[in-house]
Design a protein around this motif. Structure first.
Motif, PDB file in Angstrom:
ATOM      1  N   TRP A  58       0.698  -1.432  -0.030  1.00  0.00           N
ATOM      2  CA  TRP A  58       0.318  -0.145  -0.067  1.00  0.00           C
ATOM      3  C   TRP A  58       0.791   1.186  -0.105  1.00  0.00           C
ATOM      4  CZ3 TRP A  58      -0.783   3.575   3.858  1.00  0.00           C
ATOM      5  CH2 TRP A  58      -1.451   4.058   3.755  1.00  0.00           C
ATOM      6  N   LEU A  59       1.748   0.843   0.910  1.00  0.00           N
ATOM      7  CA  LEU A  59       2.637   1.867   0.301  1.00  0.00           C
ATOM      8  C   LEU A  59       3.279   2.294  -0.456  1.00  0.00           C
ATOM      9  CD1 LEU A  59       4.049   1.943   4.445  1.00  0.00           C
ATOM     10  CD2 LEU A  59       3.046   4.116   3.433  1.00  0.00           C
ATOM     11  N   ALA A  60       3.749   1.317  -0.857  1.00  0.00           N
ATOM     12  CA  ALA A  60       4.771   1.534  -2.101  1.00  0.00           C
ATOM     13  C   ALA A  60       3.896   2.012  -3.265  1.00  0.00           C
ATOM     14  CB  ALA A  60       5.654  -0.023  -2.564  1.00  0.00           C
ATOM     15  N   GLN A  61       2.452   1.711  -3.208  1.00  0.00           N
ATOM     16  CA  GLN A  61       1.387   1.930  -4.935  1.00  0.00           C
ATOM     17  C   GLN A  61       1.692   3.678  -4.006  1.00  0.00           C
ATOM     18  OE1 GLN A  61      -1.450  -0.461  -3.455  1.00  0.00           O
ATOM     19  NE2 GLN A  61      -1.048  -1.409  -5.463  1.00  0.00           N
ATOM     20  N   ARG A  62       2.020   4.574  -2.776  1.00  0.00           N
ATOM     21  CA  ARG A  62       2.303   5.418  -3.253  1.00  0.00           C
ATOM     22  C   ARG A  62       3.231   6.607  -3.432  1.00  0.00           C
ATOM     23  NH1 ARG A  62      -2.036   3.223  -1.788  1.00  0.00           N
ATOM     24  NH2 ARG A  62      -3.855   3.628  -1.249  1.00  0.00           N
ATOM     25  N   GLY A  63       4.303   5.745  -3.813  1.00  0.00           N
ATOM     26  CA  GLY A  63       5.397   6.242  -3.850  1.00  0.00           C
ATOM     27  C   GLY A  63       6.283   6.179  -3.185  1.00  0.00           C
ATOM     28  N   HIS A  64       6.324   5.500  -1.437  1.00  0.00           N
ATOM     29  CA  HIS A  64       7.374   5.802  -1.201  1.00  0.00           C
ATOM     30  C   HIS A  64       8.757   4.844  -1.324  1.00  0.00           C
ATOM     31  CE1 HIS A  64       4.877   8.343   1.506  1.00  0.00           C
ATOM     32  NE2 HIS A  64       4.361   7.801   1.762  1.00  0.00           N
ATOM     33  N   GLN A  65       9.451   4.396  -0.721  1.00  0.00           N
ATOM     34  CA  GLN A  65      10.649   3.146  -1.184  1.00  0.00           C
ATOM     35  C   GLN A  65      10.193   1.973   0.422  1.00  0.00           C
ATOM     36  OE1 GLN A  65      14.517   5.154  -1.687  1.00  0.00           O
ATOM     37  NE2 GLN A  65      15.259   3.063  -1.280  1.00  0.00           N
ATOM     38  N   LEU A  66      10.457   1.015   0.018  1.00  0.00           N
ATOM     39  CA  LEU A  66       9.837   0.165   0.360  1.00  0.00           C
ATOM     40  C   LEU A  66      11.235  -0.896   1.001  1.00  0.00           C
ATOM     41  CD1 LEU A  66       7.449  -0.248   2.922  1.00  0.00           C
ATOM     42  CD2 LEU A  66       7.168   1.349   1.100  1.00  0.00           C
ATOM     43  N   THR A  67      11.681  -1.284   2.525  1.00  0.00           N
ATOM     44  CA  THR A  67      12.327  -2.454   2.411  1.00  0.00           C
ATOM     45  C   THR A  67      11.551  -3.305   3.663  1.00  0.00           C
ATOM     46  OG1 THR A  67      14.364  -1.553   2.668  1.00  0.00           O
ATOM     47  CG2 THR A  67      14.517  -2.844   3.873  1.00  0.00           C
ATOM     48  N   LEU A  68      11.220  -4.598   3.136  1.00  0.00           N
ATOM     49  CA  LEU A  68      10.791  -5.323   3.962  1.00  0.00           C
ATOM     50  C   LEU A  68      11.453  -6.196   4.655  1.00  0.00           C
ATOM     51  CD1 LEU A  68       9.054  -4.762   1.184  1.00  0.00           C
ATOM     52  CD2 LEU A  68       7.165  -6.609   1.947  1.00  0.00           C
ATOM     53  N   ALA A  69      11.846  -6.140   6.143  1.00  0.00           N
ATOM     54  CA  ALA A  69      12.010  -7.442   6.358  1.00  0.00           C
ATOM     55  C   ALA A  69      11.338  -8.498   7.612  1.00  0.00           C
ATOM     56  CB  ALA A  69      13.009  -6.938   7.984  1.00  0.00           C
ATOM     57  N   GLU A  70      11.279  -9.621   7.213  1.00  0.00           N
ATOM     58  CA  GLU A  70      10.712 -10.472   7.672  1.00  0.00           C
ATOM     59  C   GLU A  70      11.643 -12.110   8.248  1.00  0.00           C
ATOM     60  OE1 GLU A  70       7.922 -13.007   8.967  1.00  0.00           O
ATOM     61  OE2 GLU A  70       7.521 -10.607   8.355  1.00  0.00           O
ATOM     62  N   PRO A  71      11.378 -13.071   9.260  1.00  0.00           N
ATOM     63  CA  PRO A  71      12.610 -13.643   9.392  1.00  0.00           C
ATOM     64  C   PRO A  71      11.868 -15.177   8.992  1.00  0.00           C
ATOM     65  CG  PRO A  71      10.679 -13.372  11.430  1.00  0.00           C
ATOM     66  CD  PRO A  71      10.793 -12.193  10.087  1.00  0.00           C
ATOM     67  N   ALA A  72      10.188 -14.950   8.554  1.00  0.00           N
ATOM     68  CA  ALA A  72      10.362 -16.107   7.816  1.00  0.00           C
ATOM     69  C   ALA A  72       9.960 -16.888   5.960  1.00  0.00           C
ATOM     70  CB  ALA A  72       7.817 -16.520   8.316  1.00  0.00           C
ATOM     71  N   ALA A  73      10.445 -17.769   6.282  1.00  0.00           N
ATOM     72  CA  ALA A  73      11.428 -17.563   4.527  1.00  0.00           C
ATOM     73  C   ALA A  73       9.792 -17.617   3.815  1.00  0.00           C
ATOM     74  CB  ALA A  73      11.993 -18.415   4.346  1.00  0.00           C
ATOM     75  N   PRO A  74       8.576 -18.455   3.916  1.00  0.00           N
ATOM     76  CA  PRO A  74       7.204 -18.603   3.368  1.00  0.00           C
ATOM     77  C   PRO A  74       6.208 -17.064   3.322  1.00  0.00           C
ATOM     78  CG  PRO A  74       7.639 -20.365   5.257  1.00  0.00           C
ATOM     79  CD  PRO A  74       8.621 -19.346   5.337  1.00  0.00           C
ATOM     80  N   MET A  75       6.257 -16.100   4.348  1.00  0.00           N
ATOM     81  CA  MET A  75       5.965 -15.295   4.592  1.00  0.00           C
ATOM     82  C   MET A  75       6.663 -14.038   3.457  1.00  0.00           C
ATOM     83  SD  MET A  75       3.135 -15.552   6.880  1.00  0.00           S
ATOM     84  CE  MET A  75       3.126 -14.362   7.441  1.00  0.00           C
ATOM     85  N   LEU A  76       8.431 -14.126   3.600  1.00  0.00           N
ATOM     86  CA  LEU A  76       8.491 -12.741   3.218  1.00  0.00           C
ATOM     87  C   LEU A  76       8.313 -13.672   1.400  1.00  0.00           C
ATOM     88  CD1 LEU A  76      10.357 -10.938   2.742  1.00  0.00           C
ATOM     89  CD2 LEU A  76      12.329 -11.611   2.631  1.00  0.00           C
ATOM     90  N   GLU A  77       7.971 -14.764   1.413  1.00  0.00           N
ATOM     91  CA  GLU A  77       8.304 -15.432  -0.177  1.00  0.00           C
ATOM     92  C   GLU A  77       6.440 -14.938  -0.748  1.00  0.00           C
ATOM     93  OE1 GLU A  77       8.624 -16.252  -4.123  1.00  0.00           O
ATOM     94  OE2 GLU A  77      10.020 -16.343  -2.405  1.00  0.00           O
ATOM     95  N   GLY A  78       5.601 -14.725  -0.151  1.00  0.00           N
ATOM     96  CA  GLY A  78       4.161 -14.332  -0.212  1.00  0.00           C
ATOM     97  C   GLY A  78       4.743 -12.612  -1.036  1.00  0.00           C
ATOM     98  N   ALA A  79       4.903 -12.094  -0.100  1.00  0.00           N
ATOM     99  CA  ALA A  79       5.564 -10.332  -0.009  1.00  0.00           C
ATOM    100  C   ALA A  79       5.895 -10.293  -1.565  1.00  0.00           C
ATOM    101  CB  ALA A  79       6.471  -9.949   1.029  1.00  0.00           C
ATOM    102  N   ARG A  80       6.775 -11.347  -1.846  1.00  0.00           N
ATOM    103  CA  ARG A  80       7.428 -10.717  -2.613  1.00  0.00           C
ATOM    104  C   ARG A  80       6.511 -10.759  -4.263  1.00  0.00           C
ATOM    105  NH1 ARG A  80      13.143 -11.262  -3.410  1.00  0.00           N
ATOM    106  NH2 ARG A  80      14.474 -11.957  -1.193  1.00  0.00           N
ATOM    107  N   GLU A  81       5.733 -11.415  -3.758  1.00  0.00           N
ATOM    108  CA  GLU A  81       4.921 -12.489  -4.905  1.00  0.00           C
ATOM    109  C   GLU A  81       4.136 -11.208  -5.339  1.00  0.00           C
ATOM    110  OE1 GLU A  81       3.253 -16.084  -4.030  1.00  0.00           O
ATOM    111  OE2 GLU A  81       5.415 -17.261  -4.766  1.00  0.00           O
ATOM    112  N   ARG A  82       3.632 -10.484  -4.177  1.00  0.00           N
ATOM    113  CA  ARG A  82       2.650 -10.042  -4.101  1.00  0.00           C
ATOM    114  C   ARG A  82       2.743  -8.614  -4.780  1.00  0.00           C
ATOM    115  NH1 ARG A  82       0.428 -11.233   0.348  1.00  0.00           N
ATOM    116  NH2 ARG A  82      -1.240 -11.033  -0.555  1.00  0.00           N
ATOM    117  N   PHE A  83       3.931  -7.959  -4.762  1.00  0.00           N
ATOM    118  CA  PHE A  83       4.619  -6.790  -4.959  1.00  0.00           C
ATOM    119  C   PHE A  83       5.346  -7.151  -6.248  1.00  0.00           C
ATOM    120  CE2 PHE A  83       5.418  -5.198  -0.927  1.00  0.00           C
ATOM    121  CZ  PHE A  83       5.926  -4.055  -1.211  1.00  0.00           C
TER     122      PHE A  83
END
Length: 249
Positions: A58-83
């Motif tokens: 949501w923030l990235a779509q409003r022009g912000h520069q995002l860094t996502l930190a997440e310890p769980a690999a399946p969650m982070l992979e889900g975030a990658r796919e969403r982006f």
């Protein structure tokens, strides 16, 4: 007790939290609070415990520069796919919060820490790290599981034995957090280095509705009423989660 990560529960988390009204209400309140707080310019944003990336996107779509930190690999992979599906760019880091100061060299204009503290063995230990990662003049968006709401829910259910024994932590493999936070204790821990500028309740009435009324209510009506009452002096403190926007002193 150890910090809890969601390696094995990513799918269940997605369905349970974001598959219905609960997740929609959470996002609506967080987004409304940040929309009225943040300036109209691109910000460097760090999302700690980013999960599946809903708020970060949501923030990235409003022009912000995002860094996502997440310890769980399946969650982070889900975030990658969403982006990727949304055509948005971001930096993705698989790491627990304890490793972030060693990997990140500059503080951020906005740090998100949503639904993280209640899963930590020692929630207070992350607070100095959040302060170091937030730039002077920046913002911390802090959302946490509200112990007061959990107590009230158990009172309504007549779970007096559980309350007397103070057994409020979730069971292993449960999505009930292991360390619900007392907002007064947390505010006392924050007050020397942070100013809490706004406070909202998330799900201030939804979770207390009888199931028959939850099933009948239209989502748009729920969102309208939750947003309208998120800062009500009598109701905000009953939110299942609390969202505080903080500025470093």
């Amino acid at each position: 007790m150890n910090d809890r990560h969601f390696d094995e529960l990513a799918t269940r988390f997605a369905e349970k939290i974001y598959g219905g009204a609960k997740g929609a209400i959470r996002l609506a309140v967080l987004q409304a609070d940040l929309a009225e707080t943040l300036p109209d310019r691109p910000l460097r944003v760090l999302d700690i415990g980013a999960g599946l990336g809903h708020m970060a996107l949501w923030l990235a779509q409003r022009g912000h520069q995002l860094t996502l930190a997440e310890p769980a690999a399946p969650m982070l992979e889900g975030a990658r796919e969403r982006f990727a599906e949304a055509g948005q760019q971001a930096t993705f880091i698989q790491a627990p919060w304890q490793d972030l100061l060693g990997q990140l060299t500059e503080p951020y204009d906005l740090v998100l820490c949503h639904a993280v503290l209640e899963w930590l063995a020692e929630p207070e230990a992350i607070l100095p790290v959040l302060h170091q990662l937030t730039a002077p003049g920046g913002w911390l968006s802090l959302a946490f599981y509200n112990r007061d709401a959990l107590v009230y829910r158990n009172l309504l259910k007549g779970h007096f034995r559980k309350l007397r024994s103070n057994r409020l932590a979730g069971e292993k493999q449960s999505l009930t957090p292991q360390k619900p936070l007392d907002p007064r204790d947390l505010k006392a821990q924050l007050e020397t280095v942070w100013q809490v500028e706004s406070e909202s309740g998330i799900r201030v009435f939804h979770d207390y509705m009888p199931k028959e009324f939850q099933g009948k209510a239209e989502l748009l009506d729920l969102l309208e009423m939750e947003l309208a009452h998120r800062r009500h002096p009598s109701f905000a403190g009953l939110g299942r989660y609390l969202h505080w926007v903080c500025r470093p002193l």
